[in-house]
Design a protein around this motif. Structure first.
Motif, PDB file in Angstrom:
ATOM      1  N   THR A 199       0.827  -1.198   0.000  1.00  0.00           N
ATOM      2  CA  THR A 199       0.000   0.000   0.000  1.00  0.00           C
ATOM      3  C   THR A 199       0.868   1.258   0.000  1.00  0.00           C
ATOM      4  OG1 THR A 199      -1.736  -1.166   1.180  1.00  0.00           O
ATOM      5  CG2 THR A 199      -1.840   1.217   1.214  1.00  0.00           C
ATOM      6  N   ALA A 200       1.930   1.241   0.770  1.00  0.00           N
ATOM      7  CA  ALA A 200       2.840   2.386   0.832  1.00  0.00           C
ATOM      8  C   ALA A 200       3.531   2.611  -0.512  1.00  0.00           C
ATOM      9  CB  ALA A 200       3.863   2.194   1.942  1.00  0.00           C
ATOM     10  N   VAL A 201       3.954   1.518  -1.140  1.00  0.00           N
ATOM     11  CA  VAL A 201       4.611   1.628  -2.451  1.00  0.00           C
ATOM     12  C   VAL A 201       3.635   2.172  -3.484  1.00  0.00           C
ATOM     13  CG1 VAL A 201       5.617   0.290  -4.346  1.00  0.00           C
ATOM     14  CG2 VAL A 201       6.340  -0.137  -1.983  1.00  0.00           C
ATOM     15  N   HIS A 202       2.417   1.668  -3.468  1.00  0.00           N
ATOM     16  CA  HIS A 202       1.406   2.139  -4.411  1.00  0.00           C
ATOM     17  C   HIS A 202       1.101   3.620  -4.178  1.00  0.00           C
ATOM     18  CE1 HIS A 202      -1.930   1.927  -7.164  1.00  0.00           C
ATOM     19  NE2 HIS A 202      -2.739   2.424  -6.242  1.00  0.00           N
ATOM     20  N   SER A 203       0.987   4.011  -2.933  1.00  0.00           N
ATOM     21  CA  SER A 203       0.721   5.406  -2.597  1.00  0.00           C
ATOM     22  C   SER A 203       1.871   6.302  -3.059  1.00  0.00           C
ATOM     23  CB  SER A 203       0.515   5.542  -1.090  1.00  0.00           C
ATOM     24  OG  SER A 203       0.306   6.878  -0.749  1.00  0.00           O
ATOM     25  N   ALA A 204       3.102   5.847  -2.867  1.00  0.00           N
ATOM     26  CA  ALA A 204       4.262   6.619  -3.310  1.00  0.00           C
ATOM     27  C   ALA A 204       4.276   6.755  -4.824  1.00  0.00           C
ATOM     28  CB  ALA A 204       5.548   5.953  -2.822  1.00  0.00           C
ATOM     29  N   ASP A 205       3.913   5.681  -5.537  1.00  0.00           N
ATOM     30  CA  ASP A 205       3.834   5.740  -6.989  1.00  0.00           C
ATOM     31  C   ASP A 205       2.794   6.760  -7.439  1.00  0.00           C
ATOM     32  OD1 ASP A 205       5.792   3.810  -7.234  1.00  0.00           O
ATOM     33  OD2 ASP A 205       4.364   2.168  -7.598  1.00  0.00           O
ATOM     34  N   LEU A 206       1.632   6.751  -6.799  1.00  0.00           N
ATOM     35  CA  LEU A 206       0.586   7.703  -7.151  1.00  0.00           C
ATOM     36  C   LEU A 206       1.022   9.134  -6.885  1.00  0.00           C
ATOM     37  CD1 LEU A 206      -2.640   5.903  -5.877  1.00  0.00           C
ATOM     38  CD2 LEU A 206      -1.876   6.186  -8.227  1.00  0.00           C
ATOM     39  N   MET A 207       1.684   9.365  -5.775  1.00  0.00           N
ATOM     40  CA  MET A 207       2.153  10.719  -5.464  1.00  0.00           C
ATOM     41  C   MET A 207       3.216  11.171  -6.453  1.00  0.00           C
ATOM     42  SD  MET A 207       2.140  11.097  -1.335  1.00  0.00           S
ATOM     43  CE  MET A 207       3.029   9.600  -0.942  1.00  0.00           C
ATOM     44  N   ARG A 208       4.095  10.260  -6.870  1.00  0.00           N
ATOM     45  CA  ARG A 208       5.126  10.615  -7.851  1.00  0.00           C
ATOM     46  C   ARG A 208       4.490  10.937  -9.203  1.00  0.00           C
ATOM     47  NH1 ARG A 208       8.130   6.575  -7.188  1.00  0.00           N
ATOM     48  NH2 ARG A 208       7.316   5.250  -8.827  1.00  0.00           N
ATOM     49  N   GLU A 209       3.512  10.134  -9.616  1.00  0.00           N
ATOM     50  CA  GLU A 209       2.825  10.407 -10.880  1.00  0.00           C
ATOM     51  C   GLU A 209       2.087  11.737 -10.833  1.00  0.00           C
ATOM     52  OE1 GLU A 209       0.311   7.184 -11.978  1.00  0.00           O
ATOM     53  OE2 GLU A 209       1.943   5.740 -12.019  1.00  0.00           O
ATOM     54  N   ALA A 210       1.461  12.041  -9.703  1.00  0.00           N
ATOM     55  CA  ALA A 210       0.761  13.317  -9.561  1.00  0.00           C
ATOM     56  C   ALA A 210       1.746  14.481  -9.635  1.00  0.00           C
ATOM     57  CB  ALA A 210      -0.013  13.351  -8.254  1.00  0.00           C
ATOM     58  N   ALA A 211       2.907  14.332  -9.015  1.00  0.00           N
ATOM     59  CA  ALA A 211       3.919  15.388  -9.056  1.00  0.00           C
ATOM     60  C   ALA A 211       4.427  15.597 -10.482  1.00  0.00           C
ATOM     61  CB  ALA A 211       5.069  15.043  -8.122  1.00  0.00           C
ATOM     62  N   GLU A 212       4.647  14.498 -11.215  1.00  0.00           N
ATOM     63  CA  GLU A 212       5.089  14.615 -12.609  1.00  0.00           C
ATOM     64  C   GLU A 212       4.025  15.288 -13.458  1.00  0.00           C
ATOM     65  OE1 GLU A 212       6.029  10.661 -13.810  1.00  0.00           O
ATOM     66  OE2 GLU A 212       7.845  10.563 -12.598  1.00  0.00           O
ATOM     67  N   TYR A 213       2.769  14.951 -13.222  1.00  0.00           N
ATOM     68  CA  TYR A 213       1.663  15.562 -13.967  1.00  0.00           C
ATOM     69  C   TYR A 213       1.596  17.068 -13.688  1.00  0.00           C
ATOM     70  CZ  TYR A 213      -3.119  16.638 -15.360  1.00  0.00           C
ATOM     71  OH  TYR A 213      -4.229  17.199 -15.938  1.00  0.00           O
ATOM     72  N   ARG A 214       1.704  17.441 -12.410  1.00  0.00           N
ATOM     73  CA  ARG A 214       1.664  18.871 -12.072  1.00  0.00           C
ATOM     74  C   ARG A 214       2.838  19.611 -12.686  1.00  0.00           C
ATOM     75  NH1 ARG A 214       0.026  16.811  -7.001  1.00  0.00           N
ATOM     76  NH2 ARG A 214       2.180  16.960  -6.279  1.00  0.00           N
ATOM     77  N   ALA A 215       4.016  18.996 -12.689  1.00  0.00           N
ATOM     78  CA  ALA A 215       5.192  19.630 -13.283  1.00  0.00           C
ATOM     79  C   ALA A 215       5.009  19.823 -14.782  1.00  0.00           C
ATOM     80  CB  ALA A 215       6.442  18.796 -13.005  1.00  0.00           C
ATOM     81  N   ALA A 216       4.453  18.823 -15.454  1.00  0.00           N
ATOM     82  CA  ALA A 216       4.224  18.942 -16.891  1.00  0.00           C
ATOM     83  C   ALA A 216       3.187  20.018 -17.197  1.00  0.00           C
ATOM     84  CB  ALA A 216       3.778  17.599 -17.461  1.00  0.00           C
ATOM     85  N   ARG A 217       2.117  20.084 -16.395  1.00  0.00           N
ATOM     86  CA  ARG A 217       1.091  21.115 -16.601  1.00  0.00           C
ATOM     87  C   ARG A 217       1.663  22.509 -16.391  1.00  0.00           C
ATOM     88  NH1 ARG A 217      -4.316  20.515 -18.068  1.00  0.00           N
ATOM     89  NH2 ARG A 217      -4.773  22.065 -16.511  1.00  0.00           N
ATOM     90  N   SER A 218       2.451  22.691 -15.336  1.00  0.00           N
ATOM     91  CA  SER A 218       3.005  24.019 -15.075  1.00  0.00           C
ATOM     92  C   SER A 218       4.024  24.401 -16.144  1.00  0.00           C
ATOM     93  CB  SER A 218       3.628  24.084 -13.684  1.00  0.00           C
ATOM     94  OG  SER A 218       4.727  23.219 -13.589  1.00  0.00           O
ATOM     95  N   ALA A 219       4.772  23.437 -16.656  1.00  0.00           N
ATOM     96  CA  ALA A 219       5.715  23.729 -17.735  1.00  0.00           C
ATOM     97  C   ALA A 219       4.972  24.141 -18.991  1.00  0.00           C
ATOM     98  CB  ALA A 219       6.590  22.506 -18.010  1.00  0.00           C
ATOM     99  N   GLY A 220       3.858  23.478 -19.288  1.00  0.00           N
ATOM    100  CA  GLY A 220       3.067  23.854 -20.454  1.00  0.00           C
ATOM    101  C   GLY A 220       2.466  25.235 -20.305  1.00  0.00           C
ATOM    102  N   LYS A 221       1.983  25.561 -19.120  1.00  0.00           N
ATOM    103  CA  LYS A 221       1.423  26.892 -18.883  1.00  0.00           C
ATOM    104  C   LYS A 221       2.515  27.946 -18.991  1.00  0.00           C
ATOM    105  CE  LYS A 221      -2.442  25.506 -15.996  1.00  0.00           C
ATOM    106  NZ  LYS A 221      -3.045  25.574 -14.657  1.00  0.00           N
ATOM    107  N   ALA A 222       3.691  27.668 -18.458  1.00  0.00           N
ATOM    108  CA  ALA A 222       4.795  28.614 -18.535  1.00  0.00           C
ATOM    109  C   ALA A 222       5.221  28.821 -19.982  1.00  0.00           C
ATOM    110  CB  ALA A 222       5.973  28.122 -17.698  1.00  0.00           C
TER     111      ALA A 222
END
Length: 60
Positions: free
Chosen positions: A8-31
């Motif tokens: 469960t911890a590994v899965h949660s960490a994977d989800l948080m990492r994917e969310a962080a990558e998604y937010r970074a990509a969105r902010s880069a596109g907006k910039a």
């Protein structure tokens, strides 16, 4: 039970990492769009026409 908690911890960490990558990509596109706002609305007319459609005659 311990294995379940680890999984469960590994899965949660994977989800948080994917969310962080998604937010970074969105902010880069907006910039990128903010740095060149005039490029956002400029599109080639040809992409909207069929390849075989005739263009309007040029009358001057």
């Amino acid at each position: 039970m311990f294995e379940y908690e680890i999984a469960t911890a590994v899965h949660s960490a994977d989800l948080m990492r994917e969310a962080a990558e998604y937010r970074a990509a969105r902010s880069a596109g907006k910039a990128h769009r903010a740095s060149s706002p005039d490029q956002e609305h400029v599109r080639r007319v040809r992409t909207f026409r069929s390849r075989f459609a005739r263009s309007a005659p040029h009358t001057a």
